[in-house]
Design a protein around this motif. Structure first.
Motif, PDB file in Angstrom:
ATOM      1  N   ASP A   1      -3.200  10.344   5.468  1.00  0.00           N
ATOM      2  CA  ASP A   1      -2.744  10.343   4.075  1.00  0.00           C
ATOM      3  C   ASP A   1      -2.714   8.956   3.459  1.00  0.00           C
ATOM      4  N   THR A   2      -2.743   7.920   4.307  1.00  0.00           N
ATOM      5  CA  THR A   2      -2.756   6.555   3.760  1.00  0.00           C
ATOM      6  C   THR A   2      -3.741   5.702   4.561  1.00  0.00           C
TER       7      THR A   2
ATOM      8  N   ARG B   1      -7.254  10.925   2.498  1.00  0.00           N
ATOM      9  CA  ARG B   1      -6.989  11.517   1.175  1.00  0.00           C
ATOM     10  C   ARG B   1      -5.883  10.742   0.457  1.00  0.00           C
ATOM     11  N   TYR B   2      -5.620  11.128  -0.779  1.00  0.00           N
ATOM     12  CA  TYR B   2      -4.677  10.417  -1.657  1.00  0.00           C
ATOM     13  C   TYR B   2      -5.184   9.002  -1.938  1.00  0.00           C
TER      14      TYR B   2
ATOM     15  N   TRP C   1       2.278  23.180  -0.744  1.00  0.00           N
ATOM     16  CA  TRP C   1       1.929  21.795  -1.115  1.00  0.00           C
ATOM     17  C   TRP C   1       2.709  21.331  -2.338  1.00  0.00           C
TER      18      TRP C   1
ATOM     19  N   SER D   1     -13.633  11.421   2.078  1.00  0.00           N
ATOM     20  CA  SER D   1     -12.448  10.980   1.330  1.00  0.00           C
ATOM     21  C   SER D   1     -12.632  11.193  -0.162  1.00  0.00           C
TER      22      SER D   1
ATOM     23  N   ALA E   1      -6.253  18.212  -0.099  1.00  0.00           N
ATOM     24  CA  ALA E   1      -4.819  18.137   0.225  1.00  0.00           C
ATOM     25  C   ALA E   1      -4.409  19.204   1.232  1.00  0.00           C
TER      26      ALA E   1
ATOM     27  N   PRO F   1       2.406  14.185  -4.170  1.00  0.00           N
ATOM     28  CA  PRO F   1       3.140  13.056  -3.600  1.00  0.00           C
ATOM     29  C   PRO F   1       4.077  12.469  -4.648  1.00  0.00           C
TER      30      PRO F   1
ATOM     31  N   ALA G   1      -7.062  14.787  -3.788  1.00  0.00           N
ATOM     32  CA  ALA G   1      -5.885  15.403  -3.168  1.00  0.00           C
ATOM     33  C   ALA G   1      -4.633  15.260  -4.036  1.00  0.00           C
TER      34      ALA G   1
END
Ligand code: FES
Length: 571
Positions: free
Chosen positions: A408-409, A433-434, A527, A467, A494, A530, A487
């Motif tokens: 996620d990061t 993602r993100y 979901w 990605s 996501a 964020p 995402a």
């Protein structure tokens, strides 16, 4: 000569004319310069903080000389200089801001035409986007690439060899000391990246679009010819004002199709997809992501430059530069497209020579066969599309099924890639993602994910990576980018979980998450987006208005052409 907008300022009578002229005369301009001649802006995106553009103030002096010589009245002004190497979180976060600044400066000032001095990745599309929306006569002069890098006798290119060296250090085949020693050898002069990265790509594509003088894109920053092109652009913009030759007459659908095809021929950056979509949006041209795939199928890759091939921009310029490439694919181009010279593309390309077929290959013996540019994927993992640069990918991975490892990061991913005990297999698929336009924010160039250190030591140099980020134009690998929707806005990316199976099939242009629909529906219900970092300011504006990658990541309120009507002025 059409009516000049500058006359509303410098030709005004009474206290308003006094006000405009008097303060301008404080710069040392004699009375007779305010006689109704074209006023030309020189928008220079130079800054010490943008090393690739640091020389543009000097280049502006050559442009000025050309403007004076042609009977114009030049005004250099600074514009936001987006330096790819120093700006955090990513220069892309500010591309639209730079475009907005340029558009508004053109409209707010007494300008009849503009020369856009650009170089580093985002500065070229930003300037073109702004000038296209303002629709004043405009000509681009890019700053040119650095001279070739050379480390211990071996040519080294910007970005591409950094990524390679970095993996060599992780694999233990290059020492950290040698890594540092190579730094100054890669970047040896003023100018932008020496590979066919995003800056070189966008320089070439502005030439392909007809916005830059033919033959100018590839010339090195420190070559005297770069100043000559600046001088000639200064002369030419004055004539363009007289001809009322504006971006709306140059940036037609045909011009964009020429640029899309040229991008395949030069082995250009995936970032060109985002920037051309955004530029087309400003021009009112309905260019879509799928056009990039459709138009690229019959175009071979001809230019043997890193990251796809072996040479650098210096050799490209010496081999004949972009005209030699476009002449080779002339039958695939719209030759009646008008350019800043006032001539058609066909007239310009006639007889363009190639001096070195090892650098610019022939159509008969291309570097890569037709259709090896950027392809567009669809499927349940990327309903609005994703891109993959075939010329930078590994053939055996183009049809591939693997287990997902999801991060996620970027930080989480980097830590994991340095662990010895994760058990990632070369056939697995890395997912980040993100990192899209809204998520990061700014859609940074992190899509070329590092590989697991244990695998790098075993000699693995590529894996399928996916990605919603971008990647540097200097990068390589089987990397699926620009997944849309991203995402952070609830795109299917996501919903992926580590251990899911993903199928990439380039032949059928599909990217599929092999998870049942009812399972995905359950995950979707669970979901939530964020949490947004507290902020306000420009980043809040950006998050609220940025479009997805398949729309060029422009701001929704900036799409389209607004022209440059003369603003009201209280008297
Ligand atoms: Fe500026 Fe590559 S970092 S052009």
């Amino acid at each position: 000569m059409p009516a000049l907008r500058s006359a509303a300022w410098f030709g005004a009578t009474g206290k308003l004319g006094f006000y405009h002229r008097s303060h301008t005369k404080s710069e040392g301009f004699p009375d007779d310069l305010f006689d109704g001649r074209p006023v030309i802006g020189i928008a220079a995106s130079w800054s010490d903080l943008a090393p690739c553009n640091a020389h543009l103030h000097q280049l502006a002096q050559s442009v000025k000389a050309g403007v004076w010589e042609a009977g114009g009245f030049p005004f250099e002004f600074p514009t936001l200089a987006l330096g790819e190497t120093l700006m955090r979180p990513t220069a892309m976060l500010y591309r639209n801001l730079a475009a907005m600044e340029i558009e508004e400066l053109l409209r707010a000032n007494p300008l009849d035409g503009v020369v856009l001095l650009t170089g580093c990745d985002k500065t070229t599309p930003a300037a073109v986007m702004g000038a296209t929306s303002a629709d004043l006569p405009a000509i681009v002069v890019t700053g040119g690439p650095m001279v070739n890098g050379r480390f211990r006798g071996v040519p080294v290119g910007s970005g591409t060899d950094l990524w390679r060296f970095s993996e060599d250090v992780r694999a233990g085949v290059m020492t950290p000391e040698d890594f540092v020693a190579s730094e100054a050898c890669v970047s040896r002069s003023n100018g932008h990246c020496t590979t066919m990265g995003t800056a070189s790509t966008m320089a070439c594509l502005t030439e392909a679009l007809g916005l830059q003088l033919p033959g100018s894109a590839a010339v090195a920053a420190v070559d005297a010819a770069r100043k000559v092109y600046g001088h000639l652009a200064g002369r030419r913009i004055v004539a363009m004002v007289g001809e009322d030759l504006r971006p709306s007459k140059i940036l037609t659908r045909q011009a964009f199709e020429n640029a899309v095809r040229t991008n395949v021929a030069i082995g250009g950056s995936t970032n060109a997809v985002i920037h051309l979509l955004a530029m087309a949006g400003r021009a009112g041209v309905d260019l879509t992501l799928d056009d990039f795939d459709r138009l690229g199928t019959d175009v071979p890759t001809l230019v043997n430059l890193k990251p796809t091939g072996e040479f650098l921009m210096e050799e490209f310029a010496a081999a004949g530069g972009l005209p030699a490439v476009m002449a080779e694919i002339a039958d695939l181009l719209h030759l009646d497209a008008v350019t800043v010279t006032g001539r058609t593309l066909g007239e310009q390309l006639a007889g363009a020579p190639c001096y070195d077929r090892s650098v610019i290959t022939s159509r008969q013996q291309p570097l890569l066969p037709p259709g090896r540019g950027t392809v567009v994927l669809h499927g349940n993992l990327c309903p609005d599309g994703a891109v993959l640069k075939l010329s930078a990918a590994s053939e055996p991975l183009l049809s591939h099924r693997g287990r997902a490892w999801v991060f996620d990061t970027v930080e989480e991913l980097n830590q994991a890639m340095d662990r010895e005990d994760l058990g990632i297999d070369p056939d697995d698929v890395l997912v980040l993602r993100y990192a899209g336009p809204t998520g990061y924010p700014g859609m940074p160039e992190v899509g070329n994910l590092p590989l697991p250190r244990p695998l790098v030591r075993q000699g693995v140099r590529d894996m399928v990576r996916i990605s919603d980020a971008r990647m540097s134009g200097t990068s390589f690998g089987t990397v699926v980018l620009h997944v849309a929707p991203e995402a952070a806005v609830g795109g299917p990316l996501a919903l992926v979980e580590t251990g899911d199976w993903i199928t990439l099939d380039v032949d059928s242009r599909t990217l599929r998450l092999d998870v049942a629909d009812d399972v995905l529906d359950r995950r979707r219900r669970r979901w939530s987006p964020p949490p947004e970092e507290p902020g306000g300011g420009y980043v809040q504006l950006y998050r609220s208005h940025v479009l997805q990658a398949d729309r060029g990541a422009d701001f929704d309120f900036l799409v389209g052409r607004r022209g440059a009507p003369i603003p009201r002025q209280p008297t």
